[in-house]
Enzyme design. Sequence first.
Site, mmCIF file in Angstrom:
data_model
loop_
_atom_site.group_PDB
_atom_site.id
_atom_site.type_symbol
_atom_site.label_atom_id
_atom_site.label_comp_id
_atom_site.label_asym_id
_atom_site.label_seq_id
_atom_site.Cartn_x
_atom_site.Cartn_y
_atom_site.Cartn_z
ATOM 1 N N SER A 33 10.438 -8.703 0.374
ATOM 2 C CA SER A 33 9.854 -8.845 1.714
ATOM 3 C C SER A 33 10.370 -10.127 2.329
ATOM 4 O O SER A 33 10.411 -11.154 1.680
ATOM 5 C CB SER A 33 8.320 -8.935 1.705
ATOM 6 N N HIS A 65 9.742 -3.114 3.533
ATOM 7 C CA HIS A 65 10.778 -2.805 2.548
ATOM 8 C C HIS A 65 11.525 -1.573 3.056
ATOM 9 O O HIS A 65 10.920 -0.557 3.357
ATOM 10 C CB HIS A 65 10.162 -2.523 1.169
ATOM 11 N N ARG A 86 12.107 -2.392 -3.059
ATOM 12 C CA ARG A 86 11.950 -2.290 -4.517
ATOM 13 C C ARG A 86 10.623 -1.612 -4.808
ATOM 14 O O ARG A 86 9.762 -1.503 -3.948
ATOM 15 C CB ARG A 86 12.002 -3.680 -5.164
ATOM 16 N N THR A 87 10.498 -1.143 -6.040
ATOM 17 C CA THR A 87 9.215 -0.593 -6.515
ATOM 18 C C THR A 87 8.459 -1.695 -7.229
ATOM 19 O O THR A 87 9.041 -2.450 -8.010
ATOM 20 C CB THR A 87 9.469 0.592 -7.465
ATOM 21 N N HIS A 88 7.177 -1.818 -6.932
ATOM 22 C CA HIS A 88 6.322 -2.820 -7.578
ATOM 23 C C HIS A 88 5.429 -2.155 -8.627
ATOM 24 O O HIS A 88 5.057 -0.993 -8.493
ATOM 25 C CB HIS A 88 5.435 -3.508 -6.530
ATOM 26 N N TYR A 90 2.357 -2.558 -9.101
ATOM 27 C CA TYR A 90 1.043 -2.158 -8.562
ATOM 28 C C TYR A 90 1.039 -0.785 -7.902
ATOM 29 O O TYR A 90 -0.009 -0.243 -7.603
ATOM 30 C CB TYR A 90 0.499 -3.222 -7.588
ATOM 31 N N GLU A 91 2.240 -0.206 -7.682
ATOM 32 C CA GLU A 91 2.286 1.137 -7.106
ATOM 33 C C GLU A 91 1.872 2.200 -8.121
ATOM 34 O O GLU A 91 1.614 3.353 -7.751
ATOM 35 C CB GLU A 91 3.693 1.428 -6.558
ATOM 36 N N ALA A 118 9.363 -12.657 -1.732
ATOM 37 C CA ALA A 118 8.490 -13.557 -0.993
ATOM 38 C C ALA A 118 7.381 -13.945 -1.956
ATOM 39 O O ALA A 118 6.956 -13.136 -2.773
ATOM 40 C CB ALA A 118 7.916 -12.863 0.231
ATOM 41 N N MET A 206 4.396 -10.819 -7.146
ATOM 42 C CA MET A 206 4.094 -9.546 -7.812
ATOM 43 C C MET A 206 5.367 -8.766 -8.146
ATOM 44 O O MET A 206 5.331 -7.547 -8.259
ATOM 45 C CB MET A 206 3.207 -8.684 -6.908
ATOM 46 N N SER A 207 6.472 -9.484 -8.302
ATOM 47 C CA SER A 207 7.726 -8.759 -8.564
ATOM 48 C C SER A 207 8.622 -9.588 -9.482
ATOM 49 O O SER A 207 8.164 -10.520 -10.138
ATOM 50 C CB SER A 207 8.445 -8.466 -7.235
ATOM 51 N N ASN A 230 3.528 -18.327 2.025
ATOM 52 C CA ASN A 230 2.137 -18.771 2.196
ATOM 53 C C ASN A 230 1.748 -19.697 1.050
ATOM 54 O O ASN A 230 2.249 -19.544 -0.054
ATOM 55 C CB ASN A 230 1.188 -17.556 2.204
ATOM 56 N N HIS A 242 -0.794 -10.189 4.899
ATOM 57 C CA HIS A 242 0.530 -9.602 4.651
ATOM 58 C C HIS A 242 1.419 -9.655 5.894
ATOM 59 O O HIS A 242 2.629 -9.857 5.799
ATOM 60 C CB HIS A 242 0.400 -8.169 4.140
HETATM 61 I I1 8IG Z 1 4.472 -13.085 -0.002
HETATM 62 O O1 8IG Z 1 0.077 -15.709 -2.709
HETATM 63 C C1 8IG Z 1 3.248 -13.332 -1.429
HETATM 64 N N1 8IG Z 1 3.241 -12.537 -2.490
HETATM 65 N N2 8IG Z 1 0.433 -12.726 -6.186
HETATM 66 N N3 8IG Z 1 0.247 -14.235 -4.422
HETATM 67 C C2 8IG Z 1 0.855 -13.162 -5.002
HETATM 68 N N4 8IG Z 1 1.854 -12.529 -4.431
HETATM 69 C C3 8IG Z 1 2.262 -12.980 -3.246
HETATM 70 C C4 8IG Z 1 1.686 -14.069 -2.597
HETATM 71 C C5 8IG Z 1 0.621 -14.740 -3.219
HETATM 72 N N5 8IG Z 1 2.327 -14.275 -1.452
#
Ligand code: 8IG
Length: 267
Positions: A33, A65, A86-88, A90-91, A118, A206-207, A230, A242
Site C-alpha cells: 500500500s 492494491h 499482495r495477499t495478506h 489476514y485474508e 506501508a 501485517m506483511s 502512521n 486506512h
Molecule cells: I500502513 O500501525 C500500517 N500497517 N499492524 N500496525 C499494523 N499494520 C499497519 C500499521 C500499524 N500501519
Amino acid sequence: MNNDPYTLAGEAAAALRGAAGLDSFDVALVMGSGWVPAADAIGETVSEIPFADLPGFRAPAVAGHGGKIRAVRTAGGRTALIFLGRTHLYEGLGVDAVVHGVRTAAAAGVRTLVLTNAAGGLRPETQGVGDPVLISDHINLTGANPITGTTFIDLTEVYSRRLRDLVREIDPSIAEGVYVAFRGPTYETPAEIRMLRTLGGDLVGMSTVLEAIAAREAGVEVLGVSLVTNPGAGLSGEPLDHEEVLEVGRATAARMGVLLAKAVDRL
Ligand code: 8IG
C-alpha cells in the site's frame, strides 16, 4: 493436476515468461500500500497480467492494491516483475497464498526481491510520516511460517546488508529498522505498541516477513523497504485510519518511485 505450491509457482512463472516474451527476470518488486503509484517509475511496461489469470493467485482484497503483475524493462536494461498487490495472512487464504508471488518470482529466475510495505512507526521521535525505512531485520509475530517440515533455514541476514548499503549510496539519509509483523487485520492496542518498542521493534505491519522467509528458502536476496504512514496506536493521540495510509502513499509516490528505480538498476 498437481496442486503442490511449488509446482503451481512454476506454472505461473511459465505463464509470465510467455506473456512477456522473456526467458528470465532479474528482479521482482512487491508493491505494498502506498507504493503502487511508484511502480510507473521503475521502467517501461512489457506486459501486464491480472492475478486472476495466473495459476495459484487470487485477486487481492485490500483497496489500494492493484491486483496484477507487470513485466518491465528498466532504463539500465534490467528485467523486472512488479507485483501490484499482495495477499495478506489476514485474508484467511493460508500461508501458501501469501508467498505464492515470491515462489513464482523465484521460479521465473529472479535472484533479487524488493519487498515494500506501508507500516506503523514505533519511533515517532525519529521517524517522519512519509519517510522510507530500510528493513534491517524482523520479528515474526504472525504465528505462521511458509515452510513446513525439517527445512532449517538460516535467518541471520534475511534483509541483505549489501542491498541496504547500496540503497544508502543513493540516499544516505534513509534510516534502518526492525519490522514487526502481526497477522492483523486489526491495528495494535497501545499496550501492544509499548510491548513492541520494548522488544526492539521500529516498524509494525501485517506483511513482508513470510515473503522474506520464502525468498530466503529459495536463495533469493531480499531488500525490504517500509513507508512509515502512521505512528503506532497510542503514540500520536489520534486513531488509525486506512484512508490516511493510502493518502500518505499518494503524497510520497514520486519520491518512492525515484528511489526504487535507481536501486533496481544497481542491484
Ligand atoms: I500502513 O500501525 C500500517 N500497517 N499492524 N500496525 C499494523 N499494520 C499497519 C500499521 C500499524 N500501519
